[in-house]
Each structure stands twice: as structure tokens, then as C-alpha cells.
Write an enzyme that holds these catalytic residues in place. Structure first.
Site, short mmCIF file in Angstrom:
data_model
loop_
_atom_site.label_atom_id
_atom_site.label_comp_id
_atom_site.label_asym_id
_atom_site.label_seq_id
_atom_site.Cartn_x
_atom_site.Cartn_y
_atom_site.Cartn_z
N GLY A 142 -20.41 -22.26 65.10
CA GLY A 142 -19.00 -22.61 65.72
C GLY A 142 -18.03 -22.95 64.92
N LEU A 143 -16.94 -23.54 65.40
CA LEU A 143 -15.72 -23.87 64.60
C LEU A 143 -16.10 -25.31 64.19
CD1 LEU A 143 -12.67 -22.73 66.70
CD2 LEU A 143 -13.20 -22.05 64.84
N SER A 146 -16.55 -28.61 66.32
CA SER A 146 -17.32 -28.09 67.67
C SER A 146 -18.53 -29.09 68.10
CB SER A 146 -17.78 -26.73 67.59
OG SER A 146 -18.61 -26.37 66.47
N GLY A 147 -19.15 -29.76 67.01
CA GLY A 147 -20.33 -30.50 67.49
C GLY A 147 -21.60 -30.25 66.81
N LYS A 148 -21.64 -29.24 65.90
CA LYS A 148 -22.95 -28.59 65.38
C LYS A 148 -23.76 -29.56 64.77
CE LYS A 148 -20.57 -25.61 62.60
NZ LYS A 148 -19.41 -26.21 62.94
N SER A 149 -23.16 -30.41 63.68
CA SER A 149 -24.21 -31.31 62.87
C SER A 149 -24.55 -32.45 64.11
CB SER A 149 -23.28 -31.99 61.88
OG SER A 149 -22.88 -31.16 61.09
N SER A 216 -20.63 -20.57 59.44
CA SER A 216 -21.12 -19.36 59.44
C SER A 216 -19.85 -18.33 60.13
CB SER A 216 -22.29 -18.87 59.77
OG SER A 216 -22.57 -19.69 61.17
#
Length: 312
Positions: A142-143, A146-149, A216
Site C-alpha cells: 500500500g501507499l 497507509s498503516g502497513k508497519s 512494493s
């Protein structure tokens, strides 16, 4: 031939008997023939070899590097097609999945000539039996912002509380070590994802639930990582948060720098993000109308439970 003075080996070495080899046999074995030199066996004193014999051999120009022959054969790794075009590389039974069990031949990829896969007596199923879980890769994309981590940490914490072994490959953390030699050019971004995918594959093969957290941005790179694993073991999770929401959050201040032209090639600003076409899970978040990280993690855990990843 250059002359070389006779060197007496130290007492910790044992002289081995000379072995006469026919020139043809020597070439087949890939050795360089050193005329008139006895082989020596080290008994734990490797450094002594450099003092007593190595310099003399190098100076005599008798020890020459063996160059690998060019191999113009096809690579074992094939470029995967975009899944948006209806071609899914992970569904193709003919595509090579590097689990080790189907690599009974020598590698002929560009920089890995004449390397044979060595099978391990302990396989993935054995390790999963000990861990009572199934190794897989949960790929969060995601951008930026976006809250991935945040989700990766919440998911890892929830699984850990259930007694499951996880490991997070965070995009920023990886660039502190393994990928610190890479820039943010398109080519280096692809190489960054390729390396993360290879490490994630190894962790999954060890029976670990590997959670990757990286933008990614390119679909082709994510699909290439998917193709590394057996079908079903790559779980792509798209955190679908609009650009304006991510930019409003801007936790690292990168969007502000990108808008000011101080950061070039920033995903979503002057470099594209290619969203997944058929990922396993889509998590949509719109502004304040979003779930907490722990609640979102439960959605992923439910998926893992349903598909049998939390048991051997």
C-alpha cells in the site's frame, strides 16, 4: 616457468603423498596442476599457510583462477506475466517453485553457473510439525502512510500471544542492512523487493509466518515474489487507503518533501503505485472511518485460521 624457492612446512602440517594425474583428468576435475608441489593438509592453522606457502605460490604465477565457461542456456527463473491479464504465475503447474524438491539439476542462471541444489534431510513439513503452524508470507502492500508497519506489528503481537512464531520484514528496516546499497530508482526498487521476497521465502520454508511491510509499488515485482512460493503460501494484503488520507497523515514527512520537489520518484506523487488485481485480502480504510490495528489484525488471523495456517 617461474622459479620458486623450496618452503619447509611447519610441524603442524602433514605432507600428503603426491598424486600423479593425467592432464585430461586434471582438466575434467577443474583443478590447476601445480608441478612439483606437494599438497598440504591444515590442522587448524590456516593462517600459517599464508606465511609459509601462499605468497610463494602466487608470486610464481602457478596458481591461476579458473574461469567459468559462458552459459547461454535458458534461466530457471521465468518472467511472470501480469495477473491482471488473466495469467497467474502461481497457478501455473509448470512454473518453477524453488522449494528445493524439484531442483535436481544444475543452476544455469546468469551468475550462478554449475551450482547444484543440495537437499536437506529436514523438510518444511518437519519444521512445521515442531512449530504447529504452516510457514507462509503475508505481504502487506500500500501507499506510504497507509498503516502497513502498524498493522504488521499488531498482527505479529496477536499471533505471538497465540504461541505462533512470526517475523516482520519491514521495508525501512531492510534498507538499514541487507538493502542499504540500493537507491530508490525503479531498478533498485525492483531489486529491493526481489531480495525481500527471497528472504521471506526462506523464512516461510523454515515454518515461520513471515510478515512483509513494504510499499512494493510494482505489480510485476509482487507477482515475482508470489511465484517463489508454493500455491497458497503467498497472502497478498492490499491496504487500500486513498492518497489524500495517506498524505494528510504523512507520519514521516515524506509527502511534504515530495510536494516540495526535495524527494524525487516518490510513490503516489511522481512515481506510480500499481494496486493488486486479485489479491487475497483488501483492507479499505477511509479517513476516520477505519478499524483499529488490532481489529484489522483479527481479520488476517481469521483468514489464517480458516486456511489452516495456525496448525500443522
Amino acid at each position: 616457468m617461474a622459479e620458486m624457492s623450496t618452503v619447509q612446512p611447519p610441524r603442524s602440517f602433514r605432507l600428503l603423498q603426491n598424486v600423479e594425474c593425467e592432464p585430461l583428468a586434471v582438466e575434467k576435475l577443474g583443478f590447476v596442476k601445480l608441478c612439483g608441489i606437494n599438497a598440504v593438509e591444515l590442522d587448524g592453522y590456516r593462517k600459517s599457510l599464508g606465511l609459509y606457502g601462499y605468497n610463494a605460490i602466487v608470486k610464481s604465477k602457478l596458481l591461476k583462477p579458473i574461469k567459468a565457461k559462458e552459459d547461454h542456456g535458458a534461466s530457471l527463473i521465468h518472467d511472470s506475466s501480469h495477473r491482471c491479464q488473466g495469467i497467474s504465475s502461481h497457478k501455473d503447474p509448470d512454473s518453477v517453485s524453488f522449494s528445493g524438491k524439484n531442483l535436481s539439476q544444475m543452476s544455469n542462471s546468469e551468475n550462478s553457473l554449475n551450482i547444484l541444489w543440495h537437499e536437506s534431510p529436514i523438510q518444511k513439513l518437519d519444521r512445521q510439525e515442531i512449530l504447529q503452524q504452516k510457514g507462509c508470507v503475508i505481504w502487506l502492500t500500500g501507499l506510504s502512510g497507509s498503516g502497513k508497519s502498524t498493522l504488521a506489528c499488531a498482527l505479529s503481537r496477536s499471533l505471538h500471544s497465540r504461541g505462533k512464531l512470526t517475523y516482520i520484514l519491514d521495508g525501512d528496516n531492510i534498507r538499514h542492512g541487507l538493502n542499504r546499497d540500493l537507491s530508490f530508482s525503479k531498478e533498485d526498487r525492483s531489486e529491493n523487493i526481489r531480495r525481500i521476497g527471497e528472504v521471506a521465502k526462506l523464512l516461510a520454508d523454515a515454518g515461520v509466518i513471515c510478515i512483509t511491510s513494504s510499499i512494493s509499488p510494482y505489480r510485476k515485482d509482487r507477482d515475482a515474489c508470489r511465484a517463489l512460493l508454493p500455491k497458497g503460501d503467498f497472502i497478498e494484503v492490499f491496504i487500500d487507503v486513498p492518497l489524500d488520507v495517506c498524505e494528510a497523515r504523512d507520519p514521516k514527512g515524506l509527502y511534504k518533501l515530495a510536494r516540495a520537489g526535495k524527494v524525487k520518484g516518490f510513490t503516489g506523487i511522481d512515481d506510480p503505485y500499481e494496486p493488486p488485481c486479485s489479491c487475497e485480502i483488501v483492507l479499505q480504510q477511509k479517513g476516520s472511518d477505519s478499524m483499529s490495528p488490532s481489529d484489522t489484525a483479527e481479520i488476517l488471523i481469521s483468514y489464517l485460521e480458516k486456511n489452516g495456517y495456525l496448525r500443522a
